[in-house]
Design a protein around this motif. Structure first.
Motif, short mmCIF file in Angstrom:
data_model
loop_
_atom_site.label_atom_id
_atom_site.label_comp_id
_atom_site.label_asym_id
_atom_site.label_seq_id
_atom_site.Cartn_x
_atom_site.Cartn_y
_atom_site.Cartn_z
N LEU A 175 38.34 29.76 -43.22
CA LEU A 175 38.61 29.39 -44.36
C LEU A 175 38.00 27.86 -44.71
O LEU A 175 37.57 27.37 -45.52
CB LEU A 175 39.55 29.99 -45.14
CG LEU A 175 40.09 31.30 -45.29
CD1 LEU A 175 41.49 31.54 -45.86
CD2 LEU A 175 39.21 31.94 -46.42
N LEU A 176 38.93 27.20 -43.79
CA LEU A 176 38.80 25.74 -43.91
C LEU A 176 37.47 25.33 -43.19
O LEU A 176 36.79 24.34 -43.79
CB LEU A 176 39.89 25.12 -43.10
CG LEU A 176 41.19 25.32 -43.62
CD1 LEU A 176 42.23 25.13 -42.59
CD2 LEU A 176 41.39 24.68 -44.77
N PHE A 177 36.80 25.93 -42.33
CA PHE A 177 35.52 25.35 -41.66
C PHE A 177 34.55 26.39 -41.68
O PHE A 177 34.03 27.04 -40.60
CB PHE A 177 35.74 25.02 -40.25
CG PHE A 177 36.92 24.09 -40.26
CD1 PHE A 177 36.84 22.67 -40.49
CD2 PHE A 177 38.07 24.39 -39.53
CE1 PHE A 177 37.76 21.90 -40.51
CE2 PHE A 177 39.31 23.33 -39.50
CZ PHE A 177 39.03 22.23 -40.27
N PRO A 178 33.95 27.09 -43.02
CA PRO A 178 33.09 28.14 -42.91
C PRO A 178 31.73 28.00 -42.10
O PRO A 178 31.10 28.88 -41.70
CB PRO A 178 32.99 28.57 -44.18
CG PRO A 178 33.37 27.26 -44.99
CD PRO A 178 34.24 26.29 -44.15
N GLU A 179 31.27 26.65 -42.07
CA GLU A 179 30.23 26.10 -41.43
C GLU A 179 29.96 26.53 -39.84
O GLU A 179 29.11 26.50 -39.29
CB GLU A 179 29.73 24.56 -41.63
CG GLU A 179 30.64 23.69 -41.05
CD GLU A 179 31.94 23.52 -41.86
OE1 GLU A 179 32.74 22.72 -41.51
OE2 GLU A 179 32.34 24.12 -43.26
N ARG A 180 31.43 26.28 -39.46
CA ARG A 180 31.39 26.92 -38.01
C ARG A 180 31.10 28.37 -37.80
O ARG A 180 30.46 28.71 -36.61
CB ARG A 180 32.74 26.59 -37.44
CG ARG A 180 33.13 25.24 -37.36
CD ARG A 180 34.71 25.18 -36.75
NE ARG A 180 35.01 23.70 -36.72
CZ ARG A 180 36.42 23.35 -36.64
NH1 ARG A 180 37.16 24.12 -36.27
NH2 ARG A 180 36.76 22.04 -36.68
N TYR A 181 31.12 29.05 -38.78
CA TYR A 181 30.89 30.49 -38.54
C TYR A 181 29.49 31.01 -39.26
O TYR A 181 29.53 32.11 -39.70
CB TYR A 181 32.24 31.11 -39.08
CG TYR A 181 33.24 31.08 -38.55
CD1 TYR A 181 33.64 31.62 -37.17
CD2 TYR A 181 34.20 29.95 -38.78
CE1 TYR A 181 34.83 31.08 -36.49
CE2 TYR A 181 35.25 29.22 -38.07
CZ TYR A 181 35.45 30.12 -36.62
OH TYR A 181 36.83 29.93 -36.11
N GLY A 182 28.72 30.05 -39.64
CA GLY A 182 27.57 30.48 -40.25
C GLY A 182 27.58 30.69 -41.83
O GLY A 182 27.12 31.26 -42.28
N LYS A 183 28.60 30.33 -42.42
CA LYS A 183 28.94 30.58 -43.81
C LYS A 183 29.05 29.24 -44.66
O LYS A 183 29.93 29.36 -45.31
CB LYS A 183 30.01 31.58 -43.84
CG LYS A 183 30.06 32.74 -43.17
CD LYS A 183 31.30 33.47 -43.32
CE LYS A 183 31.41 34.66 -42.42
NZ LYS A 183 32.52 35.48 -42.23
N PRO A 184 28.14 28.43 -44.85
CA PRO A 184 28.37 27.21 -45.56
C PRO A 184 28.25 27.84 -47.08
O PRO A 184 27.27 28.36 -47.34
CB PRO A 184 27.12 26.30 -45.20
CG PRO A 184 26.16 27.06 -44.70
CD PRO A 184 26.94 28.27 -43.88
N ASP A 185 29.26 27.43 -47.89
CA ASP A 185 29.44 27.73 -49.22
C ASP A 185 30.10 26.52 -50.07
O ASP A 185 31.15 26.47 -49.77
CB ASP A 185 29.95 29.16 -49.43
CG ASP A 185 29.92 29.47 -50.87
OD1 ASP A 185 29.31 28.83 -51.55
OD2 ASP A 185 30.60 30.30 -51.33
N LYS A 186 29.22 25.95 -50.53
CA LYS A 186 29.91 24.67 -51.49
C LYS A 186 30.55 25.03 -52.87
O LYS A 186 30.97 24.62 -53.45
CB LYS A 186 28.80 23.73 -51.59
CG LYS A 186 28.04 23.23 -50.46
CD LYS A 186 29.08 22.05 -49.72
CE LYS A 186 28.47 21.59 -48.52
NZ LYS A 186 29.17 20.98 -47.66
N LYS A 187 30.18 26.33 -53.12
CA LYS A 187 30.65 26.87 -54.45
C LYS A 187 32.00 27.50 -54.46
O LYS A 187 32.71 28.36 -55.29
CB LYS A 187 29.57 27.84 -55.08
CG LYS A 187 28.40 27.01 -55.61
CD LYS A 187 27.39 28.03 -56.04
CE LYS A 187 25.96 27.23 -56.39
NZ LYS A 187 24.98 27.82 -57.05
#
Length: 174
Positions: free
Chosen positions: A98-110
Motif C-alpha cells: 500500500l505504501l510503496f505500490p511502485e515497488r510492485y509495478g502498480k504506480p497510481d497517483k490517484k
C-alpha cells in the motif's frame, strides 16, 4: 479499607475510543498493522513531560507505573479485527504494497489518501486503578512520511481524554 481497582477495557475497546486522536474521523476505514507495537514509554523525563507534554498534572508515581507496565509488556499481541471499528488489520507485507505500490509495478497517483496511510498502535497499558493509560499511535504514509505519538489518557465521566502527547517522530514528504 481496601480500594477496589477499576477493570481496564479490552485493548480493542480502548483503541475504538481513542483512535480518532490520529486517524481522521471522516475515513470510512483505516489500515492497521495486525500486530501491536511495543510502547516507547519505557524511559521518560518527568520534568520534560510535566513542562511540555502534559495538559494537566499527573503524579510521578502514575507515570512510573505506566512506564513499568510498558516495559514489562514485551509479548506479541495481535489485534482482534471484529472488535475494532473502522480498522482493517493487515500484515506488514500488505502495508508495504500500500505504501510503496511502485515497488510492485502498480504506480497510481490517484489512489485516495485513506488507501495510502497505514497505522500501527502499541498495546495500551493501564494503571492498576484503571484511571490512566498510555499508548503509542503511529501513522505511516511512506519511507520518510509519518508521525509517531506517545499519548497519555485519563478516564473520566465522559470517557477517555487525551491529557498528554509526545511526538516521537514526525516527517512529511518534500
Amino acid at each position: 479499607m481496601q480500594t477496589i481497582s477499576a477493570q481496564p477495557p479490552a485493548p480493542e475497546d480502548f483503541v475504538c475510543q481513542v483512535y480518532h486522536t490520529i486517524v481522521d474521523s471522516t475515513f470510512d476505514h483505516y489500515y492497521l498493522i495486525a500486530g501491536a507495537d511495543t510502547c516507547r514509554f519505557v524511559k521518560y523525563d518527568y520534568d520534560e513531560w510535566q513542562k511540555y507534554y502534559l495538559k494537566e498534572a499527573v503524579p510521578f508515581v502514575t507515570l512510573n507505573e505506566l512506564s513499568e507496565k510498558a516495559y514489562l509488556s514485551r509479548f506479541p499481541y495481535f489485534w482482534k479485527q471484529p472488535k475494532l471499528e473502522k480498522a482493517i488489520c493487515i500484515t506488514v507485507q500488505k502495508a508495504d504494497t500500500l505504501l510503496f505500490p511502485e515497488r510492485y509495478g502498480k504506480p497510481d497517483k490517484k489512489t485516495p489518501v485513506t488507501e495510502r496511510l497505514v497505522f500501527s498502535f502499541s498495546l495500551p497499558q493501564f494503571t492498576d486503578d484503571g484511571k490512566y493509560a498510555v499508548i503509542d499511535l503511529n501513522s505511516i504514509c511512506g519511507a520518510n512520511c509519518g508521525i509517531s505519538l506517545t499519548c497519555i489518557f485519563r478516564h473520566g465521566e465522559t470517557g477517555w481524554r487525551l491529557i498528554g502527547r509526545h511526538i516521537n517522530y514526525s516527517s512529511s514528504p518534500q
